[in-house]
Design an enzyme around this catalytic site. Sequence first.
Site, PDB file in Angstrom:
ATOM      1  N   PHE A  85       0.714  -1.253   0.119  1.00 44.01           N
ATOM      2  CA  PHE A  85      -0.008  -0.055   0.017  1.00 44.01           C
ATOM      3  C   PHE A  85       1.057   1.299   0.008  1.00 44.01           C
ATOM      4  CE2 PHE A  85      -2.425   3.476   1.251  1.00 44.01           C
ATOM      5  CZ  PHE A  85      -3.463   3.500   1.054  1.00 44.01           C
TER       6      PHE A  85
ATOM      7  N   ASP B   1       9.140   3.388   1.929  1.00 42.56           N
ATOM      8  CA  ASP B   1       7.828   3.966   2.155  1.00 42.56           C
ATOM      9  C   ASP B   1       7.761   3.808   3.760  1.00 42.56           C
ATOM     10  OD1 ASP B   1       5.309   4.565   2.899  1.00 42.56           O
ATOM     11  OD2 ASP B   1       4.307   3.875   0.826  1.00 42.56           O
TER      12      ASP B   1
ATOM     13  N   LYS C 181       1.844  10.284   8.347  1.00 40.95           N
ATOM     14  CA  LYS C 181       1.091   9.744   9.330  1.00 40.95           C
ATOM     15  C   LYS C 181       1.961  10.087  10.691  1.00 40.95           C
ATOM     16  CE  LYS C 181      -0.931   5.380   7.702  1.00 40.95           C
ATOM     17  NZ  LYS C 181      -2.216   5.474   7.890  1.00 40.95           N
TER      18      LYS C 181
END
Lengths: 498, 498
Positions: free
Chosen positions: B219, B325, B356
Site C-alpha cells: 500500500f 515507504d 502519518k
Amino acid sequence: MTSVFRCSPKLRSAARIPAARALSTTAHLRATEKPYFPNEPTGPSVSTAIPGPKNTKAATELNEVFDARSLNMLTDYSQSVGNYIADLDGNKLLDVYAQIASIPVGYNNPHLQQVATSPEMVTSLINRPALGNFPSADWANILKTGILKAAPKGLDQVFTAMAGSDANECAYKAAFMYYRQLQRGGPHVEFTEEELQSTMENHLPGSPHLSILSFKSAFHGRLFGSLSTTRSKPIHKLDIPAFDWPQATFPLLKYPLEEHAQENAQEEQRCLQEVERLIQEFHNPVAAVMVEPIQSEGGDNHASPAFFRGLREITKRHNVLFIVDEVQTGVGATGKFWAHDHWNLDSPPDMVTFSKKAQTAGYYYGNPALRPNKPYRQFNTWMGDPSRALIFRGIIDEIERLNLVENTKSTGDYLYAGLAGLATKYPEHFQNLRGKNRGTFIAWDTPKRDQFVAKAKSQGVNIGGSGQNAVRLRPMLVFQKHHADILLERIEQIIKLL
Amino acid sequence: MTSVFRCSPKLRSAARIPAARALSTTAHLRATEKPYFPNEPTGPSVSTAIPGPKNTKAATELNEVFDARSLNMLTDYSQSVGNYIADLDGNKLLDVYAQIASIPVGYNNPHLQQVATSPEMVTSLINRPALGNFPSADWANILKTGILKAAPKGLDQVFTAMAGSDANECAYKAAFMYYRQLQRGGPHVEFTEEELQSTMENHLPGSPHLSILSFKSAFHGRLFGSLSTTRSKPIHKLDIPAFDWPQATFPLLKYPLEEHAQENAQEEQRCLQEVERLIQEFHNPVAAVMVEPIQSEGGDNHASPAFFRGLREITKRHNVLFIVDEVQTGVGATGKFWAHDHWNLDSPPDMVTFSKKAQTAGYYYGNPALRPNKPYRQFNTWMGDPSRALIFRGIIDEIERLNLVENTKSTGDYLYAGLAGLATKYPEHFQNLRGKNRGTFIAWDTPKRDQFVAKAKSQGVNIGGSGQNAVRLRPMLVFQKHHADILLERIEQIIKLL
C-alpha cells in the site's frame, strides 16, 4: 497617470520612507476609502537590492537542505501586513501575487489570528483525526458553517482533501467510478471476479482505460493523474509517465473582445465541436471534462459564458461529467465567489474543486450517486485537515463581514480602467488586456514579461506571470482602490525601466 | 492471563466505573511505571452500546453532507487523553489504532498544546506560504530543528509534501527525472524539441513509459501514481485507470520464524530473484523499487533484514533507485525511529518517505543529483504545510524528552510476550503472531477478524485490522506496560465473546 517615484533604486534606498509617503499621499488624493488594515504601510518601501544581503545569505543556508532554486524571497511574515509582504532585509512590497493566488484576506489578518488561537484550532492541530473514520463530533458543524456555507449553487456535499492536485484527482476518481457504475447498470451490480483480479495487476477490465478530457494550456496539478490533464508547459511534465488522455483546444480569443465578437464566437464553436468529437471518438472513453473558468497558470486564457454553457450542454448530452477546477479562480477573486457564477448555467457543474484561497481543498458535488457504491472506495487517512477547514471558515466570515467579493468587483473595475488607460499610453507593453468584469483577475501580454516581473520588486511590487507572455494580477480580496493607484503608478514606472 | 471484566455489555453499562477501576487496579499490580499522562483514565469505560445514541444521531446528520459510511466513531477530542479516545456518548476506549497509526504522543499532549499556541504556529496558520517561492525566513531553522533532526542516516535533505500519497508520488517523480537524466547523459544535456513537444501530448519520448516496481499486497497511497503501486485490495483500485507497472511477490514468511528459517530464506531468495528478473525484463523500464519495511495495510507482512539488504544490493547493481515507504512504519513504532534502521544497510535508501505519525509528509534524500536539473520541475503551490512541520518538531522533542522510541521497544517486547502467551492458550485465534523485536508494531491472523475488531469496542478497545485476516496493533509511542496489561486482558475477553 504619473509617478512621483522616479529616483533610481540606489537613490530610492536612501530616501525610501519619504518616497513611499509622497506616493501614498498622491494615491489617497485619487482613491480614498477606509482601509481594511489601518496598520498597513502607506506604500511599498525598498531599501536594498532584492534579493538583499540577508536574503542571499539565508537562501544559501536553506538550499543546503531544501531545493531553493525556485525561491522568490525569504519572507518575514511577522512584518507582513494586509497587502504588504516583507522580506528578510526589511523591504515591504505591495503583494499582487499573494502566495501564488492563495492569500485571500491579507497577511496577519486579525480575525484569522483569533481563529488560529481558538480552542477548536488547538485541538484540531494536536489531535489530528482520520476524518473518514474518526471525525470530531463537530465536524458536520464545521463543514456547514464553513466549507459548505460557501458551496456553489446546487452542490451541497463535499469531499475534503489536502491541496488542489489531490482534490482534482479525487474528483477524477469519483468520475471514473461513476462512469463504470453506469456502464455496469447501477450501484447494486457487483464487481465481476475478472474485475477483482485484473485490477490487482493494473489491467483491464478492473483498471479501465478511461480518460479525463482537459484543454490545451490547462493546469490542474502535478501529481500523476492531475499532471496527465495539465498541459501548461513542458517543464511541468517532462520525464513523468502520463495517461493517454485527450486534450481539446481552449478558445484563443482576440482582444479587445468588442471588436472581435463574431470571430471569437466562431473560435469557441470550433473548440466546442472538438470537445464533442473527442468525446465521441477518443479511443479511451471520456468520463469527465475538466476545465478552469480562466486558464490561470496557462496564461490567463478566458472564454465566454456561452462557451462554458456549451460545455455543460455537450457533457450532459453525452452523459459525461463536467468538473470545474476553481482552485485558482474560486473564493472571490473574479468578483463573484465562484468564477462559474458568471456563466448562468441551467444546471450546476457535477463537481467543483477548490484550494488556494480556501487554504484547504476538496471537491463539491450535488448528485448523491457521485458517492461510490461502497464505503472506502474514496478514502484516505487524513482526507484533509480540520485546522485548515477552520481557517477557511474564518476566511468566509471575513469575506462576508467586509463584503470582500463586492470590494474585489469594484476595485477590479477601477483597476481595469486604469490598466486600459496605460494600455492606450503604452500599447507596445500592453497586449490583450483581459479580465474585464472579472474582479481583479486581470492579465495582459507583454513582450518583455520576464524582465517586467523581475524589475517589479525594485519598484516595490511583488507580481507574477502566467503562460509565456502574461503578467497576471492576483491581489488579495482586501486589495482596495488606493492599492490599485499605487500599483498602476508602479506598473508605469516598471515599463519606463524596460 | 485472566480478566476481571466478564459482565455482559448491558451489565457493564450499569457498573462501568467500578469495572474499569477494578481492572486497572489489577493491571497496576503487574506493570507499574510512571504514567506519561497523569490525567489519563485508569482504564476504558463503556456506558452505551457503540455506536451510542448521540453518535448515531450525529452520524446521520454528518452523512447528509459528507460520506460517513466509513465512520468508525464520532470523536470527542476534548475528552480524549493520552492513549484514550472518547466518543460522543462518553465512552472512553484504549486506542491502539490511533487514527490509522497517525497519533504518536497521545491525545491532548501538553507539549503539543504549547506548540499549537506558539506565535510561530499562529503566523504559519494565517500566513500560509508557498514554500518553494516564499518560505518564511526561519524555514531552514524549522527544518533543521525538526523534520531533518529526525532524518534517516545518510539522508540530509528533504522535499516536503502534504500526506503520504503525494509524498510517494513526488519521490516517484524524482526517480523518473533522475532515470531520464542518466539516460540523457547528465544534468547539462538539454531536452530535445521532440521531448518538449511530445510531453504536451502525454506521448513518448517526453512522457516516457517508465515504471515503479512495487510488491504484491503493498500500500503506497490512492492517487493515480501511488495507486498504481498499491496492490492491497481490489476495493482500493477498482475502476481507476492505472499505469502498467510491475509487481513482485513480497515474501510470505512462515511463523514461528525460528521453525522455518531455511524455508523463509528460500522464499526471500525467490522474491529477490523475481525483483531482479522484473528489473531486467519488464517492458516498461523500472526507475525505482518501492517497498514498505512492513507491509501495513496489506496485512502486516514482514521480511528479514537480509531481504531488504538484498533489495538494496540489486537496485544498486542495476542502477535503479531504492525508495522506502516509511509512512506507516516510521517515527518510532517499530522500536527504532525508522524501521529500516533494523536492516544494517551498507548504504542508505535513495529516498525515504514519511507521513502519518510525522503529522506532515515528504521524502528524505541524500544524493544532490535527485534534485531535478532545473527549478520548478519538482514544485507545487504549497509544498507541505509549515504548521504541520511545527507539530512534527514538537513530536520529535517529545519523543526525545520521554525516550519514547525506547519505551516503544520495551513495551513492545512486553506486549509481544503477553500475546505469545495468549497464542499458546488460544491457538485457534492467534495465527502467525508477528512483530517480535519490532516495538509495538505487532499483528496476528485470526479467522474471525472482522468480528474481533467489531466486538473490541464493547470491550473498551479501539483496534484495527489489516489485510484479509490480521488484527494490527498500532498503539501510540506513549503506550506503556500498564496499557499493555489492559489490552491483553481485553483481547482475551474479546476472544471469549467470539
